[in-house]
Scaffold this motif. Structure first.
Motif, PDB file in Angstrom:
ATOM      1  N   GLN A  50       0.847  -1.185   0.000  1.00  0.00           N
ATOM      2  CA  GLN A  50       0.000   0.000   0.000  1.00  0.00           C
ATOM      3  C   GLN A  50       0.887   1.241   0.000  1.00  0.00           C
TER       4      GLN A  50
ATOM      5  N   ALA B  93      -3.201   5.169   2.727  1.00  0.00           N
ATOM      6  CA  ALA B  93      -4.566   4.659   2.547  1.00  0.00           C
ATOM      7  C   ALA B  93      -4.791   4.037   1.177  1.00  0.00           C
ATOM      8  N   LEU B  94      -3.865   4.273   0.238  1.00  0.00           N
ATOM      9  CA  LEU B  94      -4.004   3.740  -1.116  1.00  0.00           C
ATOM     10  C   LEU B  94      -3.607   2.267  -1.130  1.00  0.00           C
ATOM     11  N   ARG B  95      -4.591   1.401  -1.346  1.00  0.00           N
ATOM     12  CA  ARG B  95      -4.372  -0.039  -1.239  1.00  0.00           C
ATOM     13  C   ARG B  95      -4.286  -0.756  -2.586  1.00  0.00           C
TER      14      ARG B  95
ATOM     15  N   GLU C  82     -13.115   2.087   0.011  1.00  0.00           N
ATOM     16  CA  GLU C  82     -13.531   3.146  -0.908  1.00  0.00           C
ATOM     17  C   GLU C  82     -13.032   2.762  -2.297  1.00  0.00           C
TER      18      GLU C  82
ATOM     19  N   TRP D 145      -8.578   1.373  -4.902  1.00  0.00           N
ATOM     20  CA  TRP D 145      -9.193   1.153  -3.592  1.00  0.00           C
ATOM     21  C   TRP D 145      -8.419   1.920  -2.524  1.00  0.00           C
ATOM     22  N   LEU D 146      -9.170   2.546  -1.628  1.00  0.00           N
ATOM     23  CA  LEU D 146      -8.596   3.201  -0.458  1.00  0.00           C
ATOM     24  C   LEU D 146      -9.207   2.612   0.804  1.00  0.00           C
TER      25      LEU D 146
ATOM     26  N   GLN E  51     -13.037   9.254   3.210  1.00  0.00           N
ATOM     27  CA  GLN E  51     -11.599   9.297   3.511  1.00  0.00           C
ATOM     28  C   GLN E  51     -11.104  10.720   3.257  1.00  0.00           C
TER      29      GLN E  51
ATOM     30  N   ALA F 178      -9.064  12.198   1.447  1.00  0.00           N
ATOM     31  CA  ALA F 178      -8.260  12.034   0.237  1.00  0.00           C
ATOM     32  C   ALA F 178      -8.868  12.859  -0.889  1.00  0.00           C
TER      33      ALA F 178
ATOM     34  N   ASN G 169      -0.670  13.923   4.814  1.00  0.00           N
ATOM     35  CA  ASN G 169      -0.951  13.170   3.595  1.00  0.00           C
ATOM     36  C   ASN G 169       0.315  12.984   2.770  1.00  0.00           C
TER      37      ASN G 169
ATOM     38  N   MET H 184      -3.009  11.592  -6.479  1.00  0.00           N
ATOM     39  CA  MET H 184      -3.816  11.142  -5.352  1.00  0.00           C
ATOM     40  C   MET H 184      -3.179  11.641  -4.068  1.00  0.00           C
TER      41      MET H 184
ATOM     42  N   VAL I 288      -3.360  11.396  -0.315  1.00  0.00           N
ATOM     43  CA  VAL I 288      -3.967  10.392   0.558  1.00  0.00           C
ATOM     44  C   VAL I 288      -3.311  10.362   1.943  1.00  0.00           C
TER      45      VAL I 288
END
Length: 242
Positions: free
Chosen positions: A41, A44-46, A68, A123-124, A167, A169, A191, A236, A238
């Motif tokens: 990841q 939060a960015l998965r 998300e 996905w987040l 989120q 983001a 972030n 992004m 995040v």
């Protein structure tokens, strides 16, 4: 970008790959049969999947929860159906978001019987768990991306025209002519910034990034990006504290 900034480079050809015939996928982060302990990841960015789906094919009804999900079609059209009662077809220029929350099911199919579909699915991890599922989609004016950043995704409660997610983001898209330099300032302390080059070539700091390359940047408040060729870029913004 200050001298103390930390960067992670993810070149396009270093991504995980899967070829199922009807689906050709590239995975920036560990996903399904692709696993890399250094690519789990970015905050939060998965998930950042770059999928090409054959004409008429797709994913049948399947569940999600507490994630998300942002879908950005690049070429072609995607037919969507979900357990919240939404049915739609989204295409290039559209962005779709889903807060899976306490649980939902959905299906995604290539809406064409003749042409392939290329999309980004991202996905987040959510800010709050087990919320009521939410859905949104918007067709954005692509002319507003020319030469500047257009914010397309933002947190719940944001007052802009961006789609809202659960989120802290922000996602922005920009299309830049060769030689154009633009800056981006992150919108929340703590972030990180993850830059994904959809098309073209750019420089960020001293790094040269080509089509489908990416760079994750932390410990900086802003970056400058210069288009070395006509470029289409997703940034992004995040949380890293997840």
């Amino acid at each position: 970008m200050n001298k103390e900034a930390h960067t992670r480079i993810h070149k396009a050809d270093s991504r995980g790959a899967a070829d199922h015939g009807w689906l050709k996928a590239r995975h920036t982060f560990s996903f399904a049969g692709y696993y890399d302990e250094d690519r789990e990841q970015f905050g939060a960015l998965r998930v950042l999947n770059d999928d090409i789906i054959g004409a008429g094919y797709g994913f049948g009804m399947h569940p999600h929860n507490n994630m998300e999900i942002i879908t950005i079609p690049l070429e072609g059209a995607l037919r969507h159906k979900d357990s919240m009662g939404h049915t739609s077809v989204i295409k290039a220029g559209d962005v779709q978001v889903m807060s899976a929350g306490k649980g939902l099911t959905h299906s995604e199919y290539n809406a064409s019987e003749t042409d392939s579909l290329n999309l980004l699915q991202i996905w987040l991890f959510p800010k709050s768990r087990n919320i009521e599922p939410r859905y949104g989609e918007t067709t954005f004016d692509v002319t507003k991306m020319e030469g500047e950043w257009l914010n397309v995704v933002a947190p719940l409660g944001d007052k802009s025209d961006a789609l809202q997610i659960n989120q802290d983001a922000w996602f922005s898209l920009g299309k830049f002519q060769k030689g154009k330099t633009v800056s981006y300032s992150k919108k929340r302390a703590g972030n990180g910034l993850y830059v994904f080059v959809i098309e073209g070539e750019v420089t960020v700091g001293e790094e040269v990034l080509s089509r489908r390359d990416a760079i994750g940047i932390t410990e900086t408040d802003s970056i400058e990006l210069t288009a070395a060729d006509h470029a289409y870029v997703l940034i992004m913004d995040v949380p890293m504290d997840v």
